[in-house]
Design an enzyme around this catalytic site. Structure first.
Site, PDB file in Angstrom:
ATOM      1  N   CYS A 113      -2.896  -8.300 -12.947  1.00 14.90           N
ATOM      2  CA  CYS A 113      -2.338  -7.011 -12.524  1.00 14.90           C
ATOM      3  C   CYS A 113      -1.972  -6.136 -13.705  1.00 14.90           C
ATOM      4  O   CYS A 113      -2.344  -4.969 -13.770  1.00 14.90           O
ATOM      5  CB  CYS A 113      -1.120  -7.230 -11.630  1.00 14.90           C
ATOM      6  SG  CYS A 113      -0.325  -5.685 -11.133  1.00 14.90           S
ATOM      7  N   CYS A 118      -4.133  -3.867 -11.446  1.00 14.51           N
ATOM      8  CA  CYS A 118      -3.419  -2.754 -10.822  1.00 14.51           C
ATOM      9  C   CYS A 118      -2.970  -1.679 -11.808  1.00 14.51           C
ATOM     10  O   CYS A 118      -3.178  -0.487 -11.580  1.00 14.51           O
ATOM     11  CB  CYS A 118      -2.178  -3.264 -10.085  1.00 14.51           C
ATOM     12  SG  CYS A 118      -2.351  -4.880  -9.308  1.00 14.51           S
ATOM     13  N   LYS A 121      -5.891   0.113 -13.815  1.00 14.36           N
ATOM     14  CA  LYS A 121      -6.665   0.809 -12.776  1.00 14.36           C
ATOM     15  C   LYS A 121      -5.955   2.081 -12.325  1.00 14.36           C
ATOM     16  O   LYS A 121      -6.555   3.158 -12.216  1.00 14.36           O
ATOM     17  CB  LYS A 121      -6.895  -0.146 -11.602  1.00 14.36           C
ATOM     18  CG  LYS A 121      -7.641   0.403 -10.399  1.00 14.36           C
ATOM     19  CD  LYS A 121      -6.746   1.030  -9.337  1.00 14.36           C
ATOM     20  CE  LYS A 121      -5.627   0.159  -8.854  1.00 14.36           C
ATOM     21  NZ  LYS A 121      -6.022  -0.862  -7.907  1.00 14.36           N
ATOM     22  N   TYR A 253     -11.418  -2.980  -1.969  1.00 12.01           N
ATOM     23  CA  TYR A 253     -10.506  -2.190  -2.801  1.00 12.01           C
ATOM     24  C   TYR A 253     -11.170  -1.731  -4.097  1.00 12.01           C
ATOM     25  O   TYR A 253     -11.208  -0.548  -4.425  1.00 12.01           O
ATOM     26  CB  TYR A 253      -9.320  -3.056  -3.254  1.00 12.01           C
ATOM     27  CG  TYR A 253      -8.249  -3.399  -2.283  1.00 12.01           C
ATOM     28  CD1 TYR A 253      -7.006  -2.780  -2.356  1.00 12.01           C
ATOM     29  CD2 TYR A 253      -8.427  -4.388  -1.323  1.00 12.01           C
ATOM     30  CE1 TYR A 253      -5.974  -3.129  -1.516  1.00 12.01           C
ATOM     31  CE2 TYR A 253      -7.406  -4.743  -0.476  1.00 12.01           C
ATOM     32  CZ  TYR A 253      -6.179  -4.113  -0.568  1.00 12.01           C
ATOM     33  OH  TYR A 253      -5.166  -4.470   0.272  1.00 12.01           O
ATOM     34  N   GLU A 257     -12.202   2.099  -5.288  1.00 11.57           N
ATOM     35  CA  GLU A 257     -11.321   2.656  -6.322  1.00 11.57           C
ATOM     36  C   GLU A 257     -12.107   3.061  -7.556  1.00 11.57           C
ATOM     37  O   GLU A 257     -11.926   4.170  -8.083  1.00 11.57           O
ATOM     38  CB  GLU A 257     -10.226   1.646  -6.669  1.00 11.57           C
ATOM     39  CG  GLU A 257      -9.191   1.494  -5.561  1.00 11.57           C
ATOM     40  CD  GLU A 257      -8.211   0.366  -5.782  1.00 11.57           C
ATOM     41  OE1 GLU A 257      -7.183   0.346  -5.083  1.00 11.57           O
ATOM     42  OE2 GLU A 257      -8.466  -0.501  -6.654  1.00 11.57           O
ATOM     43  N   HIS A 512      11.068  18.713   5.688  1.00  9.25           N
ATOM     44  CA  HIS A 512      10.109  19.810   5.842  1.00  9.25           C
ATOM     45  C   HIS A 512      10.143  20.739   4.631  1.00  9.25           C
ATOM     46  O   HIS A 512      11.209  21.028   4.110  1.00  9.25           O
ATOM     47  CB  HIS A 512      10.456  20.606   7.108  1.00  9.25           C
ATOM     48  CG  HIS A 512       9.469  21.691   7.415  1.00  9.25           C
ATOM     49  ND1 HIS A 512       8.241  21.431   7.967  1.00  9.25           N
ATOM     50  CD2 HIS A 512       9.549  23.037   7.219  1.00  9.25           C
ATOM     51  CE1 HIS A 512       7.589  22.578   8.125  1.00  9.25           C
ATOM     52  NE2 HIS A 512       8.372  23.556   7.670  1.00  9.25           N
ATOM     53  N   GLU A 517       6.780  13.953   7.192  1.00 14.46           N
ATOM     54  CA  GLU A 517       7.484  14.247   8.438  1.00 14.46           C
ATOM     55  C   GLU A 517       6.617  14.017   9.679  1.00 14.46           C
ATOM     56  O   GLU A 517       7.139  13.854  10.786  1.00 14.46           O
ATOM     57  CB  GLU A 517       8.001  15.684   8.438  1.00 14.46           C
ATOM     58  CG  GLU A 517       6.925  16.753   8.491  1.00 14.46           C
ATOM     59  CD  GLU A 517       7.507  18.167   8.481  1.00 14.46           C
ATOM     60  OE1 GLU A 517       8.430  18.432   9.277  1.00 14.46           O
ATOM     61  OE2 GLU A 517       7.034  18.990   7.684  1.00 14.46           O
TER      62      GLU A 517
END
Length: 539
Positions: A113, A118, A121, A253, A257, A512, A517
């Site tokens: 990772c 991760c 990347k 993935y 990616e 908002h 939301e």
């Protein structure tokens, strides 16, 4: 007569040992040729308890060099080591020497990772998003020069600086926790014994009350002619030059990616995958939107396609598909899955059971069939995500050293695919809900053009989705494909983990203006799926 502190060598393998191990029933004399000690099953005797042939009254802790020895200092192994040490355990951990591209002999503290997964990347994903956003900025009044240059080597240099920094951070975390770090290759040679092969080839042997396997996984390559011409995600993160033409094989993935990364940086990208849609296992409606977004960004999709041959030519790599199509590429990326790193651990020789993929088989507490040996993370092939490995490492430490038996909870684990724009999910997909729930299912969706796009003119929809049990009103799944999906989904995951109902979502006041939301303003049911006659899919 050997006394405490004398070097002792195993009479069977010749390896110098800090504690002497014996298995089975046999007689031998490790210390005094005039005497013989008979060991039955597994007996571990500390040298300091064997002075002039007499066994003292040492404690159980005195029998081992370490309370815990961890093989693998990636995310899970580091977490387990640190937390176990914080409970008072004496912990040792070994890891291969650092290198950005992994192999059987190099790796690095921090693991996949941090070093080649991760983190680097995501850095490249950030870099790739700037290109399209610079174009979008024109409609917001920014006077952008038409010739915007991108320096791949500069980004790669900054990426490497960051992973080297993190490698150092992880080492300090271990040191500050009092964990002893060994650099070298670890292997299991007994239920309570590990061997560390150092960089110079020297072998060290240590005893441990508990052994934890946390060696992760590695990329695998399909067996096709010319496969040696392709690269995996490891090499993709360290290319000397930005490729102008890329062919990516895979639909998971890593495939989508890297397709997004290279396309965002201006490369021509062909993405080949076996199913009708990429990202098998995710919600089909979300997969369809990801595919449209990838195409909208200029990625050429080849569904239901695999590669049959790679050939080196003067113009690059000629790639042939199973449909007879020929594609030219500077780089071919194989993103066809990963396999557990167990090949060189010697586990089966000590009785540890592996599954057909080579993954370590464990129970619900991460314990193998050998009581003193445990395993966490990708090497167990349960749920291969870094935060899951961290969670499993935490639960291991609580169970073994915290006097708090704790099972890893693999339900409602959120995750994200950092394609551009990203996809993030938690809980059940619509297809999984159909398969697993007995009652009716309510599906709520909202598809809209993000406010940012209304000015830039980018035609790229965001999709948000909630899956609700009609019987209990509980929200059992959520998905989002659009900007900031991962950041939003982390909060939604807390609500779903706590068992929130749709009524509670509806009673929450939204922020908002924001995309987030929408998750608390979806009032109308998009569709109701009856318990009887639920459709099936195999896209």
């Amino acid at each position: 007569m050997a006394r405490c502190g004398d070097a002792v060598f195993c009479v069977f393998c010749g390896v110098q040992r800090n504690r002497h191990f014996c298995r089975g029933k046999f007689s031998f004399n490790p210390f005094d040729s005039r005497r013989s000690y008979r060991y039955t099953c597994l007996v571990i005797m500390s040298r300091k308890m064997l002075i002039d042939g007499d066994v003292g009254n040492g404690s159980e802790e005195d029998l081992y060099d370490f309370d815990l020895f961890v093989i693998g200092a990636g995310s899970g192994g580091t977490r387990a080591s640190r937390f176990s040490a914080q409970y008072g355990a004496k912990v040792g951990v070994c890891e291969l020497p650092f290198h950005p591209v992994s192999s059987e002999v190099v790796g690095g503290v921090g693991g996949t990772c941090v070093i080649r997964g991760c983190v680097p990347k995501k850095i490249l994903v950030y870099g790739a998003t700037f290109g399209p956003e610079i174009q979008d900025a024109k409609e917001y009044g920014w006077q952008v020069n038409e010739n915007v240059d991108f320096d791949w080597k500069k980004l790669l240099h900054k990426k490497t600086e960051e992973i080297v920094r993190l490698n150092g951070v992880y080492k300090r975390l271990l040191s500050n926790a009092g964990v002893k770090l060994f650099e070298g290759e670890g292997r299991v040679v007994g239920p309570n014994e590990v061997e560390v092969i150092q960089l110079d080839g020297t072998k060290l042997s240590y005893s441990a009350k508990h052994i934890l396997i946390a060696t992760g996984s590695r990329a695998q390559r399909p067996d096709i002619p010319g496969q040696e011409l392709a690269i995996t995600s490891d090499e993709a993160l360290s290319l000397d030059e930005l490729p102008k033409r890329v062919v990516v094989l895979g639909g998971g993935y890593i495939a989508v990616e890297f397709a997004s990364i290279w396309r965002g940086m201006g490369s021509t990208v062909n993405l080949c995958f076996r199913k009708e849609l990429p990202l098998r296992g995710f919600d089909d409606e979300m997969r369809a939107l990801v595919a449209r977004n990838l195409e909208g960004r200029g990625i050429i999709l080849h569904p239901q396609t695999t590669l049959t041959q790679l050939v080196k030519t003067e113009d690059g790599i000629k790639v042939t598909t199973d449909h007879g199509e020929e594609l030219m590429a500077d780089v071919v990326l194989f993103a066809t899955g990963r396999i557990p790193n167990t090949k060189r651990l010697n586990l089966q020789s000590v009785g540890v059971e592996l599954d057909r993929t080579g993954a370590v088989k464990v129970d619900e507490y991460s314990r193998t069939n050998v009581p003193s040996i445990w395993a966490i993370g990708d090497v167990t092939n349960r749920m291969n995500l870094t935060p899951v490995a961290l969670m499993e490492g935490t639960m291991f430490a609580k169970t073994v050293f915290g006097n708090e038996p704790s099972k890893p909870d693999h339900s409602n684990v959120p995750c994200a695919v950092f394609c551009i724009p990203p996809l993030s999910v938690v809980g059940l997909s619509e297809e999984q809900a159909i398969e697993q729930l007995s009652g009716d299912i309510l599906v709520f969706t909202s598809t809209f053009n993000p406010m940012k796009n209304t000015i830039s003119g980018r035609q790229e929809k965001t999709l948000m989705k909630l899956i609700v049990s009609a019987e209990t009103d509980k929200v059992v799944g959520a998905s989002m494909c659009g900007p900031d999906a991962a950041e939003i989904m982390q909060g939604i995951a807390i609500a779903i983990k706590c068992g929130a109902t749709k009524a509670q979502f509806d009673s929450t006041v939204g922020i908002h203006p924001s995309s987030a939301e929408e998750f608390v303003t979806m009032r109308s049911v998009t569709r109701r799926i009856a318990a009887a006659g639920k459709p099936k899919t195999n896209l």
